[in-house]
Motif scaffolding. Sequence first.
Motif, PDB file in Angstrom:
ATOM      1  N   UNK A  45       0.813  -1.077  -0.176  1.00  0.00           N
ATOM      2  CA  UNK A  45      -0.006  -0.006   0.032  1.00  0.00           C
ATOM      3  C   UNK A  45       0.975   1.308   0.120  1.00  0.00           C
ATOM      4  N   UNK A  46       0.399   2.237  -0.496  1.00  0.00           N
ATOM      5  CA  UNK A  46       1.232   3.508  -0.478  1.00  0.00           C
ATOM      6  C   UNK A  46       0.189   4.993  -0.068  1.00  0.00           C
ATOM      7  N   UNK A  47       0.782   5.845   0.362  1.00  0.00           N
ATOM      8  CA  UNK A  47      -0.126   7.067   0.449  1.00  0.00           C
ATOM      9  C   UNK A  47       1.267   8.167  -0.020  1.00  0.00           C
ATOM     10  N   UNK A  48       0.262   9.146  -0.687  1.00  0.00           N
ATOM     11  CA  UNK A  48       1.163  10.346  -0.818  1.00  0.00           C
ATOM     12  C   UNK A  48       0.522  11.467   0.132  1.00  0.00           C
ATOM     13  N   UNK A  49       1.347  12.626   0.545  1.00  0.00           N
ATOM     14  CA  UNK A  49       1.074  13.303   1.762  1.00  0.00           C
ATOM     15  C   UNK A  49       1.103  14.866   1.044  1.00  0.00           C
ATOM     16  N   UNK A  50       0.216  15.494   1.630  1.00  0.00           N
ATOM     17  CA  UNK A  50       0.012  17.011   1.166  1.00  0.00           C
ATOM     18  C   UNK A  50       1.057  17.923   1.804  1.00  0.00           C
ATOM     19  N   UNK A  51       1.450  19.098   0.867  1.00  0.00           N
ATOM     20  CA  UNK A  51       2.131  19.985   1.693  1.00  0.00           C
ATOM     21  C   UNK A  51       1.474  21.160   1.792  1.00  0.00           C
ATOM     22  N   UNK A  52       0.310  21.172   1.839  1.00  0.00           N
ATOM     23  CA  UNK A  52      -0.623  22.416   2.000  1.00  0.00           C
ATOM     24  C   UNK A  52      -0.290  22.972   3.449  1.00  0.00           C
ATOM     25  N   UNK A  53       0.015  24.116   3.528  1.00  0.00           N
ATOM     26  CA  UNK A  53       0.184  24.857   4.710  1.00  0.00           C
ATOM     27  C   UNK A  53      -0.823  24.542   5.907  1.00  0.00           C
ATOM     28  N   UNK A  54      -0.240  24.182   6.846  1.00  0.00           N
ATOM     29  CA  UNK A  54      -1.436  23.888   7.896  1.00  0.00           C
ATOM     30  C   UNK A  54      -1.806  22.401   7.931  1.00  0.00           C
ATOM     31  N   UNK A  55      -1.625  21.794   6.865  1.00  0.00           N
ATOM     32  CA  UNK A  55      -2.107  20.311   6.822  1.00  0.00           C
ATOM     33  C   UNK A  55      -0.992  19.161   6.390  1.00  0.00           C
ATOM     34  N   UNK A  56       0.346  19.822   6.560  1.00  0.00           N
ATOM     35  CA  UNK A  56       1.550  19.055   5.841  1.00  0.00           C
ATOM     36  C   UNK A  56       1.396  17.622   6.357  1.00  0.00           C
ATOM     37  N   UNK A  57       1.891  16.643   5.774  1.00  0.00           N
ATOM     38  CA  UNK A  57       1.906  15.271   6.201  1.00  0.00           C
ATOM     39  C   UNK A  57       0.620  14.687   6.245  1.00  0.00           C
ATOM     40  N   UNK A  58      -0.574  15.246   5.978  1.00  0.00           N
ATOM     41  CA  UNK A  58      -1.809  14.671   5.839  1.00  0.00           C
ATOM     42  C   UNK A  58      -2.049  13.769   4.698  1.00  0.00           C
ATOM     43  N   UNK A  59      -2.518  12.443   4.728  1.00  0.00           N
ATOM     44  CA  UNK A  59      -2.502  11.791   3.613  1.00  0.00           C
ATOM     45  C   UNK A  59      -3.716  12.188   2.683  1.00  0.00           C
ATOM     46  N   UNK A  60      -3.110  12.399   1.294  1.00  0.00           N
ATOM     47  CA  UNK A  60      -4.139  12.979   0.383  1.00  0.00           C
ATOM     48  C   UNK A  60      -4.391  12.105  -0.925  1.00  0.00           C
ATOM     49  N   UNK A  61      -3.581  10.917  -1.166  1.00  0.00           N
ATOM     50  CA  UNK A  61      -3.674   9.998  -2.291  1.00  0.00           C
ATOM     51  C   UNK A  61      -3.350   8.852  -1.731  1.00  0.00           C
ATOM     52  N   UNK A  62      -3.814   7.654  -2.143  1.00  0.00           N
ATOM     53  CA  UNK A  62      -3.350   6.438  -1.602  1.00  0.00           C
ATOM     54  C   UNK A  62      -3.721   5.375  -2.641  1.00  0.00           C
TER      55      UNK A  62
END
Length: 140
Positions: A45-62
């Motif tokens: 399994x994989x996940x890609x993380x956001x770099x959106x300010x304030x949400x850095x490190x949140x899973x956004x795609x998987x």
Amino acid sequence: MTPLKITKTLFLKAPAAHVWKFLTQADRLAEWFHRGGADLVAKGEYSLLTNTLGKEGTKMCWGQVIEFDPPHRLVHTFTHDHLKGVETLCSWTLTEAEGGTVLTLEHTGWEKVGEGAFAMAANHDAGWDEHFSRLRRVVS
């Protein structure tokens, strides 16, 4: 509904083994797409993380890696919150050519989205163009 398919082909001035790193290594993915939670691996399994300010490190795609044949072919499912759990499929093919690599992405499965499938595919088509302009710069 006619099946929708996004097909993108890039000519990259780098060997396939080098391009492969940008598709599978967490830190290299961050240079052009989104940082991986970890490197992509066979059947993992994989996940890609956001770099959106304030949400850095949140899973956004998987998704799930289905085929892993370095440095020739990578196939994985792909979803995110806007797809509401619908899994699409990304198939990457890397072909060595004189002077570099031909990278082809086929992104399919849009008909599973149902209503709004065309708009969703069109948005992803434009998104891939933006990401690939960065990939061209960083892979060389």
